[in-house]
Design an enzyme around this catalytic site. Structure first.
Site, PDB file in Angstrom:
ATOM      1  N   HIS A  99     -20.179 -59.666  25.258  1.00 48.67           N
ATOM      2  CA  HIS A  99     -20.589 -61.002  24.800  1.00 48.67           C
ATOM      3  C   HIS A  99     -20.737 -62.030  25.912  1.00 48.67           C
ATOM      4  CE1 HIS A  99     -16.681 -63.359  24.544  1.00 48.67           C
ATOM      5  NE2 HIS A  99     -16.224 -62.140  24.739  1.00 48.67           N
TER       6      HIS A  99
ATOM      7  N   CYS B 212      -5.226 -75.488  26.633  1.00 48.40           N
ATOM      8  CA  CYS B 212      -4.133 -76.277  27.183  1.00 48.40           C
ATOM      9  C   CYS B 212      -2.784 -75.611  26.957  1.00 48.40           C
ATOM     10  CB  CYS B 212      -4.105 -77.648  26.524  1.00 48.40           C
ATOM     11  SG  CYS B 212      -4.933 -78.859  27.521  1.00 48.40           S
TER      12      CYS B 212
HETATM   13  C1  LIG Z   1     -12.087 -62.664  33.068  1.00 48.67           C
HETATM   14  C2  LIG Z   1     -11.974 -62.368  31.606  1.00 48.67           C
HETATM   15  N1  LIG Z   1     -11.314 -61.275  31.206  1.00 48.67           N
HETATM   16  C3  LIG Z   1     -11.193 -60.957  29.908  1.00 48.67           C
HETATM   17  C4  LIG Z   1     -11.732 -61.746  28.928  1.00 48.67           C
HETATM   18  C5  LIG Z   1     -11.579 -61.361  27.501  1.00 48.67           C
HETATM   19  O1  LIG Z   1     -12.749 -60.741  27.027  1.00 48.67           O
HETATM   20  P1  LIG Z   1     -13.023 -60.618  25.452  1.00 48.67           P
HETATM   21  O2  LIG Z   1     -13.356 -61.999  24.979  1.00 48.67           O
HETATM   22  O3  LIG Z   1     -14.173 -59.672  25.341  1.00 48.67           O
HETATM   23  O4  LIG Z   1     -11.787 -60.083  24.834  1.00 48.67           O
HETATM   24  C6  LIG Z   1     -12.421 -62.919  29.292  1.00 48.67           C
HETATM   25  C7  LIG Z   1     -12.964 -63.817  28.257  1.00 48.67           C
HETATM   26  O5  LIG Z   1     -12.966 -65.011  28.400  1.00 48.67           O
HETATM   27  C8  LIG Z   1     -12.549 -63.227  30.671  1.00 48.67           C
HETATM   28  O6  LIG Z   1     -13.189 -64.326  31.073  1.00 48.67           O
END
Ligand SMILES: Cc1ncc(COP(=O)(O)O)c(C=O)c1O
Length: 383
Positions: free
Chosen positions: A201, A326
């Site tokens: 996504h 936050c």
């Molecule tokens: C660096 C990072 N890792 C993991 C995730 C988590 O991914 P997901 O939303 O597909 O669980 C995000 C989502 O913001 C992210 O930015």
């Protein structure tokens, strides 16, 4: 609405939607079923696995589908720790996503020795810090987990050096490439990480599907049980339509680079310039980092309430985020900014702008103008 929050979710791209739409009624069956509709679903799933593997320069059999980045990070960190037996060592950077940090915390509660690696003022982990911490050859199973690029400030880590150092000490290397994938070249041929996290996504693919790439049969303990799908490491009925959408999104992102990255970088420079001109005391987070994500800009405005600024911008038709939820007790609400030494005394508004395929120069100009107006008004009302 001008949407500048693609790092949170990049809305489903039209070609992705088209690919998924064409498969409705054709491949939305259970890939484990032995009948021909099931077989069709299985081939769509495997074709998608191949496309994702090719995009990341790895083998099809290395790609394990999960429900997204959080689940992949948890499987990498906690799955490694549980498979390793008593007392593994886990080193993570201070600026990891909570999906890594909290998984490491859970591993520590189960007996792992967890160490947090400090970063500099730009959010960058100096590879020498890892080298020093690792010391000699690993005596217990050791995992190093450092993200490819940071989701809040966009700092790109020196993953190639970090991976080499980890391997030199006999450690396993995991990298969360959720934000880097599609924005900077992410190739396992260049950076031979053992474990790598991606999610659909952030690329304009569907929410709810991601992958953990596992190379070299690194031992992992599943976090869920009850099926043999995804080598029993992520059991449960797979999602062929989601996988096909994910594959199309990653293929598009890869094909569009480096033009997309150049375009975003120019927009970022423009936005940064316009904001600085209007707000001379603006702070740009990670400004001096060796490499930054092209599509992401994080800034801080002192003397301005964050919630009030985000609301004002939303009302003005600009969708941005603060980059993190936050957390009470923390000055900025962000463990990333805290780790970078940003601890303002008074109100401090953090804005994270992130671009996508639809972002235009006009969007950036309007956003800069609205931020300048809102900051002036909010600062004035506080005086
Ligand atoms: C660096 C990072 N890792 C993991 C995730 C988590 O991914 P997901 O939303 O597909 O669980 C995000 C989502 O913001 C992210 O930015």
């Amino acid at each position: 609405m001008i949407y500048l929050d693609h790092a949170a979710t990049c809305p489903l791209r039209k070609p992705v939607w088209d690919v998924m739409g064409r498969l409705v009624g054709d491949a939305d069956f259970n890939p484990a079923s032995v009948h021909s509709p099931g077989g069709r679903a299985a081939s769509v799933l495997e074709e998608a696995r191949q496309v994702i593997a090719t995009a990341l320069s790895t083998k099809r059999s290395d790609v394990l589908f999960t429900g997204g980045g959080t689940q992949s990070d948890n499987l990498a960190v906690l799955g490694f720790s549980r498979a390793a037996g008593p007392g593994p060592r886990i080193l993570v950077s201070a600026v990891e996503h909570k999906a890594v940090l909290e998984a490491a915390r859970r591993a520590a509660a189960e007996g792992a020795v967890v160490e947090i690696l400090p970063v500099d003022a730009t959010g960058w982990l100096d590879p020498r810090t890892l080298e020093e911490r690792l010391g000699g050859k690993a005596e217990v199973p050791t995992l190093v987990s450092v993200m490819w690029a940071n989701s809040e400030v966009g700092t790109v880590q020196s993953v190639r050096d970090l991976c080499e150092i980890a391997h030199g000490h006999g450690a396993t290397f995991h990298t969360d490439a959720v934000q880097a994938c599609g924005k900077v070249p992410v190739s396992l041929a260049e950076v031979p990480a053992d474990l790598l996290t991606v999610t659909a996504h952030k690329l304009g693919g569907p929410v709810g599907i991601g992958a953990l790439v596992r190379r070299g049969e690194i031992p992992l303990e599943p976090l869920a049980y009850g099926g043999s799908q995804e080598k029993s490491l992520w059991p449960g009925t797979q999602n062929p339509l989601g996988a096909a959408g994910f594959a199309e999104a990653i293929r598009l992102a890869r094909d569009e680079m480096p033009e997309s990255a150049d375009r975003w970088r120019a927009l970022r420079v423009e936005l940064e310039g316009q904001l600085r001109a209007a707000i001379p005391d603006l702070r740009v987070h990670g400004e001096e980092a060796p490499v930054r994500l092209p599509h992401l800009l994080s800034v801080g405005v002192e003397g301005c309430d964050q919630a009030a600024l985000l609301t004002a911008l939303d009302l003005a038709g600009i969708a941005v985020s603060a980059g993190s939820a936050c957390a009470s007790g923390a000055a900025t609400g962000s463990h990333v900014l805290e780790a970078m030494g940003i601890r303002p005394d008074g109100p401090y508004a953090v804005l994270r702008f992130s671009f996508g395929p639809s972002t235009t120069a006009a969007d950036v100009e309007t956003a800069a103008m609205q931020v300048a107006r809102s900051v002036e008004r909010l600062r004035g009302s506080d005086a």
